[in-house]
Write a protein that holds these residues in place. Structure first.
Motif, PDB file in Angstrom:
ATOM      1  N   ALA A 228       0.850  -1.194   0.000  1.00  0.00           N
ATOM      2  CA  ALA A 228       0.000   0.000   0.000  1.00  0.00           C
ATOM      3  C   ALA A 228       0.884   1.242   0.000  1.00  0.00           C
ATOM      4  N   PRO A 229       0.467   2.286  -0.695  1.00  0.00           N
ATOM      5  CA  PRO A 229       1.264   3.508  -0.681  1.00  0.00           C
ATOM      6  C   PRO A 229       1.391   4.070   0.735  1.00  0.00           C
TER       7      PRO A 229
ATOM      8  N   LEU B 211       3.197  12.073  -7.067  1.00  0.00           N
ATOM      9  CA  LEU B 211       3.199  10.625  -6.889  1.00  0.00           C
ATOM     10  C   LEU B 211       2.265  10.263  -5.736  1.00  0.00           C
ATOM     11  N   VAL B 212       1.872   9.010  -5.656  1.00  0.00           N
ATOM     12  CA  VAL B 212       0.834   8.588  -4.717  1.00  0.00           C
ATOM     13  C   VAL B 212       1.471   7.966  -3.485  1.00  0.00           C
TER      14      VAL B 212
ATOM     15  N   ASP C 228      -5.650   5.818   0.020  1.00  0.00           N
ATOM     16  CA  ASP C 228      -7.015   6.080  -0.434  1.00  0.00           C
ATOM     17  C   ASP C 228      -7.035   6.929  -1.697  1.00  0.00           C
ATOM     18  N   SER C 229      -5.927   6.987  -2.421  1.00  0.00           N
ATOM     19  CA  SER C 229      -5.867   7.797  -3.629  1.00  0.00           C
ATOM     20  C   SER C 229      -6.816   7.258  -4.697  1.00  0.00           C
ATOM     21  N   PRO C 230      -7.506   8.134  -5.423  1.00  0.00           N
ATOM     22  CA  PRO C 230      -8.375   7.662  -6.510  1.00  0.00           C
ATOM     23  C   PRO C 230      -7.598   7.081  -7.680  1.00  0.00           C
TER      24      PRO C 230
END
Length: 545
Positions: free
Chosen positions: A297-298, A369-370, A374-376
């Motif tokens: 996960a990011p 960058l992500v 919870d990034s779209p």
């Protein structure tokens, strides 16, 4: 002179290849509409900060300045000018990124990207990556033959026991075990002796087999080897595959393409290992890896001894020059002096102090960058589109970026779409269906899956790998479906399992439907929208409105 086509026999038999695969490499460049394309193999996704700097300069000085991370954790440089091949190769050789010209395209190795960083898994497989790469490029030919005969599609996966890359449909998989050993598994051979699929010949990877739709009654063959022998064993298993290919006369690219009578068997692999002095113990009842894990996960990754890592998702797998320079600079300041590219088109920066890791997250997020889970952007992918692909009907990457921006602003649920058709697509998105996290995709177009694809081109074969975007196939009903935006009906690189298909129908139009797992949405349940309405239609199809 045109290449002979692939012949696909009737009755579900494996294909007979009439040509070698067309995957590009560092030496075999592919001409595209935006210039030539080079694919740089990076086994295990492992780059030193110095190597990352060299690749960034190559992209800026010879290409268009951007770098694509593929679904096997490799790199692509686009926009190369004709005649730059010699300089490109020389720079890569100097940096240690082209150790053997003959083996340029066969160094396809994915590995658990957090191995040794977070205290999970049973072994740090980065050492396996380096040893396997050395064996592939320069091991004793008397032991395993000339492995340069492997196709550019053949894939090795090295899983540290957590189960993240063991599901990606590799041809040869090593899975670390708690006792210091490894399970050696070959991919399923998708042969059908009776022409109706009743006699499916399978060797080995039961996890990938389940993802590809293998039946529960299919026998599995598993060999246990000592951890110190694991990389050599993987190379020898690939050599056994090449022997079967020669015997079959099919020029198969992947293990699954072998016909039944020439399938790779556990007995054949064990005999080859024994001849090389490697003990292999059949383990038909051996447990697989831990429950399959999602991609990193990011965000922050907490590790032992106070060291942290940062996991970064790269939107659509493409980093511009400024983003890549930032990643490289952060890697050079870390204790590890490396970065790891993931099969989910992300990057892991290891060896950071807790404070440096937090600062890195902030800087990377500001650069586009992500670093948030919870990034779209997560679960969203797209093909190359215009201007790089002549077959594309639209600039799908620009339209995808607008779709994500609209979603982030909250416009996704309010974009004006014909209600009935939007609800039809949404209903289709909730239909239960089999997922296929490890189904194997080589060819562009429907039915080609993770083995999916990179940022594919209109000529070379798309790079197989684990899907698109930065997430895995969700459990139906608990997470939104992955989304893939395609510029033409080939849908190069689309994910496996069930997914939302946004297909360009012209400069400013898309058709949105839910596809995959053999349960494609009927045409009547698709919805035609403009590019401005794409966010709303996709949200409805994903079930997120």
């Amino acid at each position: 002179m045109s290449l002979p086509p692939t012949t696909t026999p009737s009755g579900g038999e494996p294909p007979i290849r009439g040509r070698d695969d067309a995957c590009p490499g560092a030496l075999r460049l592919h001409p595209a509409d935006d210039g030539s394309l080079a694919r740089i193999r990076v086994p295990g996704g492992l780059l030193t900060a110095g190597q990352a700097t060299v690749v960034g300069r190559v992209a800026e000085e010879l290409g268009d300045g951007r770098l694509d991370i593929t679904s096997r954790g490799n790199l692509q440089v686009r926009g190369l000018e004709a005649g730059c091949g010699a300089e490109l190769a020389a720079r890569l050789r100097t940096a240690g990124l082209l150790p053997s010209d003959r083996h340029d395209r066969v160094r396809n190795v994915v590995a658990s990207p957090l191995s040794g960083l977070d205290g999970e898994g049973y072994a740090d497989v980065t050492a396996w990556v380096r040893e396997l790469d050395a064996v592939l490029c320069g091991g004793p030919p008397a032991e395993h033959g000339e492995l340069s005969g492997l196709s550019g599609r053949f894939l090795f996966a090295l899983d540290d026991g957590r189960g993240d890359v063991a599901t990606l449909g590799a041809d040869v998989t090593l899975i670390a075990t708690p006792d210091g050993g490894a399970l050696l598994r070959m991919a399923a051979t998708a042969c059908r002796a009776d022409g109706a699929g009743a006699d499916r010949c399978v060797v080995a990877d039961d996890v990938a087999q389940q993802g590809a739709g293998g039946g529960g009654g299919t026998p599995r063959a598993v060999l246990w080897v000592r951890g110190g022998d694991a990389p050599r064993a993987a190379a020898l298993a690939a050599a056994e595959f090449l022997t079967r290919v020669r015997e079959s006369g099919t020029r198969a690219w992947r293990v699954r393409e072998l016909p039944a009578q020439h399938a790779v068997t556990a007995e054949g692999v064990a005999a080859r290992l024994a001849a090389a002095g490697i003990d292999a113990v059949p383990r038909p009842d051996a447990p697989g890896p831990k429950a399959p894990q999602p991609p990193p996960a990011p965000g922050l990754v907490t590790g032992p001894e106070g060291r942290h890592a940062v996991s970064v998702a790269v939107p659509l797998g493409r980093a511009d020059a400024d983003q890549w320079r930032l990643l490289t600079a952060l890697a050079s300041r870390s204790g590890a002096d490396e970065l790891r590219m993931t099969p989910w088109r992300g990057v892991v920066l290891p060896g950071l102090s807790p404070e440096d890791a937090r600062d890195a997250c902030s800087a990377l997020s500001e650069a586009g960058l992500v670093t948030a889970p919870d990034s779209p952007w997560l679960g969203v992918g797209a093909c190359t589109g215009r201007p790089g692909c002549a077959k594309s009907l639209a600039d799908v990457r620009a339209d995808t970026a607008r779709m994500v921006a609209d979603t982030e602003r909250g416009a996704g649920g309010t974009a004006r779409v014909a209600g009935d058709t939007a609800r039809g697509a949404a209903g289709a998105g909730r239909v239960a269906g089999d997922t296929a996290p490890g189904d194997d995709r080589d060819e562009p177009g429907p039915g080609t899956g993770p083995d999916p694809g990179l940022v594919p081109e209109p000529g070379p074969d798309p790079e197989p790998g684990p899907g698109t975007g930065t997430g895995t196939e969700p459990d139906p009903g608990t997470a939104p479906l992955p989304v893939y935006v395609s510029g033409c009906e080939r849908r190069c690189g689309h994910p496996g399992g069930r997914w939302v298909d946004a297909l360009a129908t012209g400069d400013a139009g898309y058709r949105v439907a839910v596809r995959g797992a053999g349960r494609d949405t009927p045409e009547a349940d698709s919805v035609d929208v403009t590019a401005e309405q794409l966010a709303g239609a996709v949200a409805a199809a994903r079930g997120t409105t």
